[in-house]
Design an enzyme around this catalytic site. Sequence first.
Site, PDB file in Angstrom:
ATOM      1  N   HIS A 107      42.047  50.088  37.559  1.00 58.64           N
ATOM      2  CA  HIS A 107      42.553  48.846  36.991  1.00 58.64           C
ATOM      3  C   HIS A 107      41.429  47.933  36.491  1.00 58.64           C
ATOM      4  O   HIS A 107      41.697  46.769  36.128  1.00 58.64           O
ATOM      5  CB  HIS A 107      43.423  48.114  38.035  1.00 58.64           C
ATOM      6  CG  HIS A 107      42.634  47.570  39.210  1.00 58.64           C
ATOM      7  ND1 HIS A 107      42.668  46.239  39.531  1.00 58.64           N
ATOM      8  CD2 HIS A 107      41.780  48.116  40.085  1.00 58.64           C
ATOM      9  CE1 HIS A 107      41.897  46.005  40.594  1.00 58.64           C
ATOM     10  NE2 HIS A 107      41.361  47.147  40.942  1.00 58.64           N
ATOM     11  N   HIS A 129      42.503  53.807  48.825  1.00 54.15           N
ATOM     12  CA  HIS A 129      43.233  52.981  49.801  1.00 54.15           C
ATOM     13  C   HIS A 129      44.378  53.793  50.385  1.00 54.15           C
ATOM     14  O   HIS A 129      45.127  54.452  49.634  1.00 54.15           O
ATOM     15  CB  HIS A 129      43.867  51.747  49.149  1.00 54.15           C
ATOM     16  CG  HIS A 129      42.870  50.740  48.660  1.00 54.15           C
ATOM     17  ND1 HIS A 129      42.106  49.966  49.492  1.00 54.15           N
ATOM     18  CD2 HIS A 129      42.524  50.382  47.401  1.00 54.15           C
ATOM     19  CE1 HIS A 129      41.333  49.173  48.765  1.00 54.15           C
ATOM     20  NE2 HIS A 129      41.563  49.415  47.490  1.00 54.15           N
ATOM     21  N   ASP A 151      41.365  53.532  43.028  1.00 51.53           N
ATOM     22  CA  ASP A 151      42.518  52.684  43.379  1.00 51.53           C
ATOM     23  C   ASP A 151      43.876  53.307  43.012  1.00 51.53           C
ATOM     24  O   ASP A 151      44.897  52.991  43.634  1.00 51.53           O
ATOM     25  CB  ASP A 151      42.415  51.336  42.651  1.00 51.53           C
ATOM     26  CG  ASP A 151      41.526  50.350  43.384  1.00 51.53           C
ATOM     27  OD1 ASP A 151      41.292  50.532  44.581  1.00 51.53           O
ATOM     28  OD2 ASP A 151      41.067  49.404  42.739  1.00 51.53           O
ATOM     29  N   HIS A 170      34.338  53.020  41.289  1.00 49.70           N
ATOM     30  CA  HIS A 170      34.884  51.709  40.946  1.00 49.70           C
ATOM     31  C   HIS A 170      33.996  50.658  41.588  1.00 49.70           C
ATOM     32  O   HIS A 170      33.658  50.767  42.767  1.00 49.70           O
ATOM     33  CB  HIS A 170      36.320  51.658  41.486  1.00 49.70           C
ATOM     34  CG  HIS A 170      37.045  50.375  41.290  1.00 49.70           C
ATOM     35  ND1 HIS A 170      36.801  49.521  40.242  1.00 49.70           N
ATOM     36  CD2 HIS A 170      38.048  49.806  42.008  1.00 49.70           C
ATOM     37  CE1 HIS A 170      37.624  48.483  40.332  1.00 49.70           C
ATOM     38  NE2 HIS A 170      38.376  48.619  41.403  1.00 49.70           N
ATOM     39  N   TYR A 219      51.924  48.005  46.066  1.00 49.89           N
ATOM     40  CA  TYR A 219      50.574  48.139  45.509  1.00 49.89           C
ATOM     41  C   TYR A 219      50.646  48.209  43.982  1.00 49.89           C
ATOM     42  O   TYR A 219      49.902  47.533  43.273  1.00 49.89           O
ATOM     43  CB  TYR A 219      49.953  49.422  46.082  1.00 49.89           C
ATOM     44  CG  TYR A 219      48.516  49.655  45.733  1.00 49.89           C
ATOM     45  CD1 TYR A 219      47.499  49.261  46.598  1.00 49.89           C
ATOM     46  CD2 TYR A 219      48.164  50.284  44.559  1.00 49.89           C
ATOM     47  CE1 TYR A 219      46.179  49.489  46.282  1.00 49.89           C
ATOM     48  CE2 TYR A 219      46.849  50.517  44.234  1.00 49.89           C
ATOM     49  CZ  TYR A 219      45.856  50.118  45.098  1.00 49.89           C
ATOM     50  OH  TYR A 219      44.546  50.341  44.774  1.00 49.89           O
ATOM     51  N   ASP A 239      35.574  45.917  47.283  1.00 48.33           N
ATOM     52  CA  ASP A 239      36.145  46.596  48.456  1.00 48.33           C
ATOM     53  C   ASP A 239      35.670  48.048  48.528  1.00 48.33           C
ATOM     54  O   ASP A 239      35.821  48.712  49.549  1.00 48.33           O
ATOM     55  CB  ASP A 239      37.673  46.509  48.504  1.00 48.33           C
ATOM     56  CG  ASP A 239      38.349  46.853  47.204  1.00 48.33           C
ATOM     57  OD1 ASP A 239      37.700  46.830  46.143  1.00 48.33           O
ATOM     58  OD2 ASP A 239      39.562  47.156  47.233  1.00 48.33           O
ATOM     59  N   GLU A 267      34.596  47.428  42.129  1.00 46.00           N
ATOM     60  CA  GLU A 267      35.153  46.282  42.857  1.00 46.00           C
ATOM     61  C   GLU A 267      34.621  46.327  44.288  1.00 46.00           C
ATOM     62  O   GLU A 267      34.390  47.412  44.856  1.00 46.00           O
ATOM     63  CB  GLU A 267      36.689  46.294  42.821  1.00 46.00           C
ATOM     64  CG  GLU A 267      37.222  44.976  43.337  1.00 46.00           C
ATOM     65  CD  GLU A 267      38.651  44.647  42.946  1.00 46.00           C
ATOM     66  OE1 GLU A 267      39.381  45.542  42.498  1.00 46.00           O
ATOM     67  OE2 GLU A 267      39.039  43.471  43.127  1.00 46.00           O
ATOM     68  N   HIS A 324      42.647  39.137  45.979  1.00 46.45           N
ATOM     69  CA  HIS A 324      42.826  38.305  44.790  1.00 46.45           C
ATOM     70  C   HIS A 324      44.284  37.874  44.577  1.00 46.45           C
ATOM     71  O   HIS A 324      44.908  38.126  43.546  1.00 46.45           O
ATOM     72  CB  HIS A 324      42.189  38.874  43.527  1.00 46.45           C
ATOM     73  CG  HIS A 324      42.295  40.358  43.305  1.00 46.45           C
ATOM     74  ND1 HIS A 324      43.480  40.978  43.081  1.00 46.45           N
ATOM     75  CD2 HIS A 324      41.350  41.312  43.248  1.00 46.45           C
ATOM     76  CE1 HIS A 324      43.260  42.266  42.892  1.00 46.45           C
ATOM     77  NE2 HIS A 324      41.986  42.498  42.999  1.00 46.45           N
TER      78      HIS A 324
HETATM   79 FE1  FEO Z   1      40.025  47.577  42.603  1.00 42.44          FE
HETATM   80 FE2  FEO Z   1      40.394  48.732  45.715  1.00 42.44          FE
HETATM   81  O1  FEO Z   1      39.565  47.768  44.366  1.00 42.44           O
END
Ligand code: FEO
Length: 400
Positions: free
Chosen positions: A146, A225, A165, A79, A194, A83, A81, A24
């Site tokens: 987040h 991550h 995250d 989470h 990050y 990914d 999202e 994004h």
């Molecule tokens: Fe908020 Fe790693 O996705």
Amino acid sequence: MQPIEIKKDIFWVGCVDYDHRDFHGYSRSPDGSTYNAFLVQDEKNVLFDTVAPWRAGVLLCRLSKTLPPEKVDYIVCNHMELDHAGSLSEIVECVKPEKIFVSQVGLKSMQGYYAGKNWPVQAVKSGDIVNIGKRNIVFQETRMLHWPDSMISYIPEDNFLISQDIFGQNIASSARFADEFGDEGKFARRIKEYYYNIVLPYSPTVLKALPLVEKMDIDMLAPDHGLIHRGPRAVRFIIDMYRKLAEQKPQKRALVFYDTMWSSTEQMAYTVCSGLEENGVPTRVMSVKNNHHSTVMTELADCGAVLAGSPTHNNTILPLMAAQLTYMKGLRPLNRVGGAFGSYGWSGEGSKQLQEHLSAMNVELPCGPVKCNWRPDYEGLKACRELGKSVAEALRKKCD
Ligand code: FEO
């Protein structure tokens, strides 16, 4: 594609993605990223998080080398999202879990992304505990860290925290642990990058969440991550670094970013830099043509001052400067001083517009914008140097 046992009966089953870049608008580090997912084997086998949709096969391959996928009883989605939850359809189809745990807000996102799926989902909230045999999973919501759905999962019996995250870095490497990476400088830079491109807007929330994390007895902190923080020293390091990043105390360093048409504004940028450096403020000049907006953003992590330069073009600023400022404003940096400058031919409103952008970010502006007609002459360059000096003085006062 082997699973890696990171604690007794706890396996890393994620994937390293050397090729993914754009996230994004944030350009991930040149070496890609890692989607971490974890399998805990107990009376109930639990998979924590999944991976990006295009890497589902990698997770399933690693998972099946640990146990047959259908032996997974629970999936925890910390989470939503994509990914981390984008491969959920494929994984759920293979695993057929007894339950999927998600936060209450996450349930809405799950219903949005996976409408019509008749999955056995159970929403959890902060403090809920699920027993899986010898172990318990303690859930803690971390709303807006987040996303509104975000939560973390703590296993007290193993002093193990899965932090989704938070505390992550975009690093693609065969190392799984921070202490195996071998480049402390690069590791710290990736954490900063990050934070400044993902977490920064939620800094006040970070400062509220850190004491909750500090109450947990953790000897391994595993983000979704990058590299895993192993051992009390590594855990302390990342928590302290997050506190420092979230506090945004002013630092005696400046960032000057600019775009230029025929080098006049470039000349002004370097002269503003001289004014800052002659007054004791080390400065980094960055052309937005030559640096991605997320790289410029990362540089701001070490700078208490931020100055923007653009010529006037079609009664406004150059488009790359508008993009940079929009991106920066969205990430809501706090506690900066700054200034604006730019060249012009006839109308000359660009530098005033830059000043307005900075003002909208609550940047403290000790003086008005500096503008130079056509090419900066002696007086124009003197004004640029004075701008650097004024910002340096304001920054010094802020730092003292
Ligand atoms: Fe908020 Fe790693 O996705």
